[in-house]
Design an enzyme around this catalytic site. Structure first.
Site, PDB file in Angstrom:
ATOM      1  N   LYS A  88       0.861  -1.195   0.000  1.00 39.30           N
ATOM      2  CA  LYS A  88       0.000   0.000   0.000  1.00 39.30           C
ATOM      3  C   LYS A  88       0.884   1.227   0.000  1.00 39.30           C
ATOM      4  O   LYS A  88       1.840   1.320   0.783  1.00 39.30           O
ATOM      5  CB  LYS A  88      -0.874  -0.015   1.274  1.00 39.30           C
ATOM      6  CG  LYS A  88      -1.835   1.144   1.368  1.00 39.30           C
ATOM      7  CD  LYS A  88      -3.098   0.896   0.570  1.00 39.30           C
ATOM      8  CE  LYS A  88      -3.892   2.146   0.272  1.00 39.30           C
ATOM      9  NZ  LYS A  88      -3.471   2.831  -0.976  1.00 39.30           N
ATOM     10  N   GLN A 109       7.171   4.080   3.922  1.00 42.36           N
ATOM     11  CA  GLN A 109       5.753   3.701   3.956  1.00 42.36           C
ATOM     12  C   GLN A 109       5.515   2.440   4.790  1.00 42.36           C
ATOM     13  O   GLN A 109       4.506   2.327   5.474  1.00 42.36           O
ATOM     14  CB  GLN A 109       5.255   3.480   2.517  1.00 42.36           C
ATOM     15  CG  GLN A 109       3.740   3.459   2.383  1.00 42.36           C
ATOM     16  CD  GLN A 109       3.135   4.854   2.286  1.00 42.36           C
ATOM     17  OE1 GLN A 109       3.641   5.696   1.583  1.00 42.36           O
ATOM     18  NE2 GLN A 109       2.044   5.088   2.998  1.00 42.36           N
ATOM     19  N   LYS A 112       5.372   3.707   8.343  1.00 39.21           N
ATOM     20  CA  LYS A 112       4.171   4.515   8.548  1.00 39.21           C
ATOM     21  C   LYS A 112       2.945   3.616   8.649  1.00 39.21           C
ATOM     22  O   LYS A 112       2.133   3.742   9.565  1.00 39.21           O
ATOM     23  CB  LYS A 112       4.025   5.461   7.353  1.00 39.21           C
ATOM     24  CG  LYS A 112       2.830   6.376   7.430  1.00 39.21           C
ATOM     25  CD  LYS A 112       2.542   7.111   6.113  1.00 39.21           C
ATOM     26  CE  LYS A 112       3.759   7.734   5.495  1.00 39.21           C
ATOM     27  NZ  LYS A 112       3.423   8.688   4.415  1.00 39.21           N
ATOM     28  N   LYS A 124       5.512   1.979  -3.043  1.00 36.03           N
ATOM     29  CA  LYS A 124       5.405   3.314  -3.660  1.00 36.03           C
ATOM     30  C   LYS A 124       5.668   3.147  -5.144  1.00 36.03           C
ATOM     31  O   LYS A 124       6.374   2.219  -5.556  1.00 36.03           O
ATOM     32  CB  LYS A 124       6.453   4.255  -3.052  1.00 36.03           C
ATOM     33  CG  LYS A 124       6.094   5.715  -3.167  1.00 36.03           C
ATOM     34  CD  LYS A 124       5.204   6.140  -2.016  1.00 36.03           C
ATOM     35  CE  LYS A 124       4.729   7.558  -2.141  1.00 36.03           C
ATOM     36  NZ  LYS A 124       4.056   7.972  -0.903  1.00 36.03           N
ATOM     37  N   GLY A 163      -2.660   8.254  -4.292  1.00 34.77           N
ATOM     38  CA  GLY A 163      -2.015   9.468  -4.799  1.00 34.77           C
ATOM     39  C   GLY A 163      -0.781   9.862  -3.997  1.00 34.77           C
ATOM     40  O   GLY A 163      -0.492   9.318  -2.939  1.00 34.77           O
ATOM     41  N   ASP A 164      -0.046  10.793  -4.546  1.00 36.66           N
ATOM     42  CA  ASP A 164       1.093  11.434  -3.890  1.00 36.66           C
ATOM     43  C   ASP A 164       1.348  12.701  -4.723  1.00 36.66           C
ATOM     44  O   ASP A 164       0.432  13.184  -5.402  1.00 36.66           O
ATOM     45  CB  ASP A 164       2.312  10.498  -3.857  1.00 36.66           C
ATOM     46  CG  ASP A 164       3.411  10.990  -2.904  1.00 36.66           C
ATOM     47  OD1 ASP A 164       3.261  10.834  -1.689  1.00 36.66           O
ATOM     48  OD2 ASP A 164       4.414  11.557  -3.373  1.00 36.66           O
ATOM     49  N   THR A 207      -4.824  13.557   4.907  1.00 37.75           N
ATOM     50  CA  THR A 207      -3.427  13.705   5.345  1.00 37.75           C
ATOM     51  C   THR A 207      -3.261  14.994   6.147  1.00 37.75           C
ATOM     52  O   THR A 207      -2.725  14.986   7.266  1.00 37.75           O
ATOM     53  CB  THR A 207      -2.471  13.678   4.140  1.00 37.75           C
ATOM     54  OG1 THR A 207      -2.765  12.524   3.356  1.00 37.75           O
ATOM     55  CG2 THR A 207      -1.025  13.638   4.583  1.00 37.75           C
ATOM     56  N   ASN A 239      -2.027  19.301  -1.989  1.00 38.29           N
ATOM     57  CA  ASN A 239      -3.067  18.627  -1.215  1.00 38.29           C
ATOM     58  C   ASN A 239      -2.799  18.678   0.293  1.00 38.29           C
ATOM     59  O   ASN A 239      -3.662  19.085   1.080  1.00 38.29           O
ATOM     60  CB  ASN A 239      -3.177  17.170  -1.707  1.00 38.29           C
ATOM     61  CG  ASN A 239      -4.098  16.346  -0.837  1.00 38.29           C
ATOM     62  OD1 ASN A 239      -3.754  15.980   0.282  1.00 38.29           O
ATOM     63  ND2 ASN A 239      -5.290  16.080  -1.318  1.00 38.29           N
ATOM     64  N   SER A 383      -7.104   5.783   3.394  1.00 38.43           N
ATOM     65  CA  SER A 383      -7.040   4.871   2.236  1.00 38.43           C
ATOM     66  C   SER A 383      -7.456   3.459   2.655  1.00 38.43           C
ATOM     67  O   SER A 383      -8.178   2.771   1.937  1.00 38.43           O
ATOM     68  CB  SER A 383      -5.610   4.813   1.681  1.00 38.43           C
ATOM     69  OG  SER A 383      -5.377   5.849   0.763  1.00 38.43           O
TER      70      SER A 383
HETATM   71  P1  NDP Z   1       0.918  17.902  -4.363  1.00 36.66           P
HETATM   72  O1  NDP Z   1       1.390  17.529  -5.711  1.00 36.66           O
HETATM   73  O2  NDP Z   1      -0.541  18.117  -4.152  1.00 36.66           O
HETATM   74  O3  NDP Z   1       1.659  19.201  -3.848  1.00 36.66           O
HETATM   75  C1  NDP Z   1       3.050  19.245  -3.722  1.00 36.66           C
HETATM   76  C2  NDP Z   1       3.432  20.635  -3.289  1.00 36.66           C
HETATM   77  O4  NDP Z   1       4.807  20.654  -2.976  1.00 36.66           O
HETATM   78  C3  NDP Z   1       3.221  21.670  -4.374  1.00 36.66           C
HETATM   79  O5  NDP Z   1       2.897  22.881  -3.786  1.00 36.66           O
HETATM   80  C4  NDP Z   1       4.579  21.712  -5.037  1.00 36.66           C
HETATM   81  O6  NDP Z   1       4.844  22.915  -5.730  1.00 36.66           O
HETATM   82  C5  NDP Z   1       5.471  21.587  -3.830  1.00 36.66           C
HETATM   83  N1  NDP Z   1       6.783  21.065  -4.230  1.00 36.66           N
HETATM   84  C6  NDP Z   1       7.045  19.938  -4.923  1.00 36.66           C
HETATM   85  N2  NDP Z   1       8.361  19.812  -5.135  1.00 36.66           N
HETATM   86  C7  NDP Z   1       8.916  20.885  -4.556  1.00 36.66           C
HETATM   87  C8  NDP Z   1      10.248  21.344  -4.415  1.00 36.66           C
HETATM   88  N3  NDP Z   1      11.267  20.642  -4.941  1.00 36.66           N
HETATM   89  N4  NDP Z   1      10.457  22.504  -3.736  1.00 36.66           N
HETATM   90  C9  NDP Z   1       9.415  23.195  -3.211  1.00 36.66           C
HETATM   91  N5  NDP Z   1       8.142  22.822  -3.317  1.00 36.66           N
HETATM   92  C10 NDP Z   1       7.905  21.687  -3.975  1.00 36.66           C
HETATM   93  O7  NDP Z   1       1.448  16.758  -3.393  1.00 36.66           O
HETATM   94  P2  NDP Z   1       0.964  16.387  -1.913  1.00 36.66           P
HETATM   95  O8  NDP Z   1       0.511  17.595  -1.199  1.00 36.66           O
HETATM   96  O9  NDP Z   1       0.066  15.225  -2.026  1.00 36.66           O
HETATM   97  O10 NDP Z   1       2.333  15.859  -1.281  1.00 36.66           O
HETATM   98  C11 NDP Z   1       3.202  16.697  -0.517  1.00 36.66           C
HETATM   99  C12 NDP Z   1       4.063  15.836   0.370  1.00 36.66           C
HETATM  100  O11 NDP Z   1       3.235  15.085   1.262  1.00 36.66           O
HETATM  101  C13 NDP Z   1       4.940  14.802  -0.338  1.00 36.66           C
HETATM  102  O12 NDP Z   1       6.122  14.619   0.396  1.00 36.66           O
HETATM  103  C14 NDP Z   1       4.104  13.529  -0.243  1.00 36.66           C
HETATM  104  O13 NDP Z   1       4.907  12.367  -0.358  1.00 36.66           O
HETATM  105  C15 NDP Z   1       3.541  13.696   1.163  1.00 36.66           C
HETATM  106  N6  NDP Z   1       2.355  12.929   1.481  1.00 36.66           N
HETATM  107  C16 NDP Z   1       1.224  12.992   0.699  1.00 36.66           C
HETATM  108  C17 NDP Z   1       0.102  12.280   1.059  1.00 36.66           C
HETATM  109  C18 NDP Z   1      -1.167  12.384   0.304  1.00 36.66           C
HETATM  110  O14 NDP Z   1      -2.163  11.802   0.756  1.00 36.66           O
HETATM  111  N7  NDP Z   1      -1.243  13.101  -0.795  1.00 36.66           N
HETATM  112  C19 NDP Z   1       0.104  11.382   2.234  1.00 36.66           C
HETATM  113  C20 NDP Z   1       1.307  11.469   3.036  1.00 36.66           C
HETATM  114  C21 NDP Z   1       2.373  12.195   2.635  1.00 36.66           C
HETATM  115  P3  NDP Z   1       4.828  22.912  -7.338  1.00 36.66           P
HETATM  116  O15 NDP Z   1       3.401  22.685  -7.724  1.00 36.66           O
HETATM  117  O16 NDP Z   1       5.358  24.250  -7.735  1.00 36.66           O
HETATM  118  O17 NDP Z   1       5.731  21.790  -7.770  1.00 36.66           O
HETATM  119  O1  2IT Z   2       2.882   8.948   1.551  1.00 33.49           O
HETATM  120  C1  2IT Z   2       1.729   8.510   1.709  1.00 33.49           C
HETATM  121  O2  2IT Z   2       1.363   8.014   2.777  1.00 33.49           O
HETATM  122  C2  2IT Z   2       0.787   8.626   0.595  1.00 33.49           C
HETATM  123  N1  2IT Z   2       1.139   9.189  -0.436  1.00 33.49           N
HETATM  124  C3  2IT Z   2      -0.579   8.030   0.705  1.00 33.49           C
HETATM  125  C4  2IT Z   2      -0.545   6.549   0.506  1.00 33.49           C
HETATM  126  C5  2IT Z   2      -1.896   5.890   0.397  1.00 33.49           C
HETATM  127  O3  2IT Z   2      -1.884   4.705   0.051  1.00 33.49           O
HETATM  128  O4  2IT Z   2      -2.922   6.506   0.662  1.00 33.49           O
END
Ligand code: NDP
Ligand code: 2IT
Length: 450
Positions: A88, A109, A112, A124, A163-164, A207, A239, A383
């Site tokens: 997952k 992961q 976590k 992943k 997603g991520d 998240t 997100n 999830s």
């Molecule tokens: P999104 O794609 O929705 O957003 C990512 C954000 O981070 C954007 O604002 C993006 O800006 C910015 N970003 C990406 N790369 C860089 C960089 N090199 N420097 C500065 N800003 C950057 O992704 P999420 O919000 O889903 O994910 C964000 C983090 O949270 C990641 O580490 C992900 O692994 C983690 N995560 C996500 C989960 C989820 O459910 N979605 C669950 C747990 C963890 P820009 O658009 O300009 O690239």
């Molecule tokens: O980093 C993370 O925990 C995620 N991107 C979500 C993973 C999931 O299966 O919902």
């Protein structure tokens, strides 16, 4: 023993695996006290087995853009460990994706998912496809092409991607559509689906909301305090960042910063979430410069205009900081600035956003530091709720999901803080999280046999 294992890991991995080795090194160093407590971990070679993925799948993704030009990207799925349940973990679409980044994310992961207490293993995947500037149809065509390969390796009881970065509800919808066409299976093979066909309520919010639920519980227990009236800094504008900001504001905090890969916003009056969503919500990627143009008193700083190895998003005084963008975004210099500005806690929304030297600054100076594997586990937890709902053909209401998410985040906080205490590492939530996750995982690995 740990140093030998790490040396071997460096020898057997390639140059692009830096973040993977960073993640493994942090975990192994945390485990020292539990490894000393019992010889079974050595007998069953748990560490050696834990740091090698079950399999790394790599495939070619060919697709046509709107002008019928052919493009080729790399697709990946790293199935790291399924001792606790089906593989997952999310899919990341970003130009920086390679097998090393995905190994680090899949490895994190496993831990976590173990901390959630739910029956899910760790994986992943993703691609070096860059969604920026692509049309909706191009995104759809890419997702379909990606699934034409990926479908062979996943299944509702095998491996359930979500997603991520760069992958949200829209992309999961396209991926699910193609999976269904190929296999005729209408099952919970992906989570984070649109609500219309099997998605769980609150998965998009989970998240960020979970990060804040964890923080609320921790502040109550550790400081007898709350978020009310506290100034907070958040990085990112995707997100996780948007929903973290939303929940922080709900609990009465004042969030003054956010950022993207181009630059950051400081808004002394508190982030206007409606305005931010109009630029960044639902996968939109408009420049944050527009925020400054539409919001009096706010300041936009371009990334390149800020000194090297530091980020404007962490430069203002705050009580709590929430890095919610990407790995290694919060540097040593950022940590020193935050510390000098009086930060009390740093709670990770992203995966491994804080460099090891910055974590050390926080821990040595009494700043409560929470690793993402504990604080951002709410996403994967919901999830798993989605998998449960799909398996039983049920739909849970918003309140039920919200209550269960809150419970899980409070339980993770308790598990992590009690474990840290038990092993003589009080308030070291990195060690607490790694040891607690390792205990559950290693027990399953031992019981399942080699
Ligand atoms: P999104 O794609 O929705 O957003 C990512 C954000 O981070 C954007 O604002 C993006 O800006 C910015 N970003 C990406 N790369 C860089 C960089 N090199 N420097 C500065 N800003 C950057 O992704 P999420 O919000 O889903 O994910 C964000 C983090 O949270 C990641 O580490 C992900 O692994 C983690 N995560 C996500 C989960 C989820 O459910 N979605 C669950 C747990 C963890 P820009 O658009 O300009 O690239
Ligand atoms: O980093 C993370 O925990 C995620 N991107 C979500 C993973 C999931 O299966 O919902």
């Amino acid at each position: 023993m740990i140093e030998n294992i790490l040396a071997n890991l460096e020898r057997t991995n390639c140059a692009m695996d830096g973040t993977f080795i960073q993640a493994v090194s942090e975990v192994l160093h945390s485990l020292d006290p539990i490894l000393q407590s019992d010889t079974k971990y050595q007998t069953y070679a748990i560490l050696e087995r834990l740091i090698v993925p079950d399999r790394e799948i790599r495939f070619k993704v060919q697709w046509l853009d709107d002008n019928n030009n052919v493009h080729i990207n790399n697709g990946y799925r790293v199935q790291f460990n399924n001792a606790l349940g089906p593989y997952k973990g999310g899919l990341r679409f970003h130009s920086s994706v390679n097998s090393g980044v995905l190994k680090f994310l899949a490895f994190e992961q496993i831990f976590k998912n173990s901390l959630t207490g739910l029956p899910i293993g760790g994986a992943k995947g993703g691609s070096d496809f860059d969604p920026k500037g692509k049309s909706d149809f191009e995104i759809m065509k890419f997702c379909h092409a990606f699934m034409r390969e990926l479908h062979q390796y996943i299944g509702a009881r095998v491996d359930v991607p979500a997603g991520d970065i760069g992958v949200g509800t829209r992309e999961i919808g396209f991926l699910f559509g193609e999976y269904k066409k190929i296999t005729r299976n209408y099952d919970g093979v992906l989570s984070g689906k649109p609500y219309a066909f099997g998605g769980s309520l609150m998965r998009p919010e989970a998240t960020g909301y979970g990060v804040v639920y964890f923080t609320v519980e921790m502040l109550k227990e550790e400081f007898g305090d709350s978020l009310w009236g506290k100034v907070c800094c958040v990085s990112g504008a995707g997100n996780v960042a948007l929903h973290t900001i939303e929940k922080l504001q709900y609990f009465g905090a004042k969030v003054v910063t956010c950022s993207d890969s181009e630059g950051s916003i400081y808004d002394p009056n508190g982030i206007d979430l409606l305005l931010l969503r109009s630029l960044k919500g639902d996968g939109k990627r408009l420049s944050l410069e527009n925020y400054m143009l539409q919001r009096l008193g706010s300041v936009y700083t371009k990334k390149e205009d800020y000194p090297h190895e530091a980020h404007a998003v962490w430069s203002t005084p705050c009580y709590a900081a929430f890095p919610c963008a990407t790995q290694n975004e919060l540097t040593f210099n950022d940590a020193v600035t935050l510390l000098n500005n009086g930060v009390r806690t740093v709670v990770e929304g992203a995966n491994m956003p804080t460099v090891p030297e910055a974590i050390e600054v926080f821990q040595k100076n009494g700043v409560l530091f929470v690793p993402g594997k504990a604080s951002n586990a709410g996403g994967v937890a919901v999830s798993e709720f989605e998998m449960s709902q799909n398996a039983s053909m049920e739909k849970w209401d918003f309140d039920k999901v919200d209550r269960k998410l809150n419970e899980i985040m409070c339980q993770i906080y308790k598990r992590v803080s009690l474990t840290a205490k038990e092993y003589g590492r009080e308030r070291n939530f990195v060690d607490g999280a790694n040891i607690a996750a390792f205990k559950r995982l290693s027990e399953a690995m031992i019981l399942e046999g080699v």
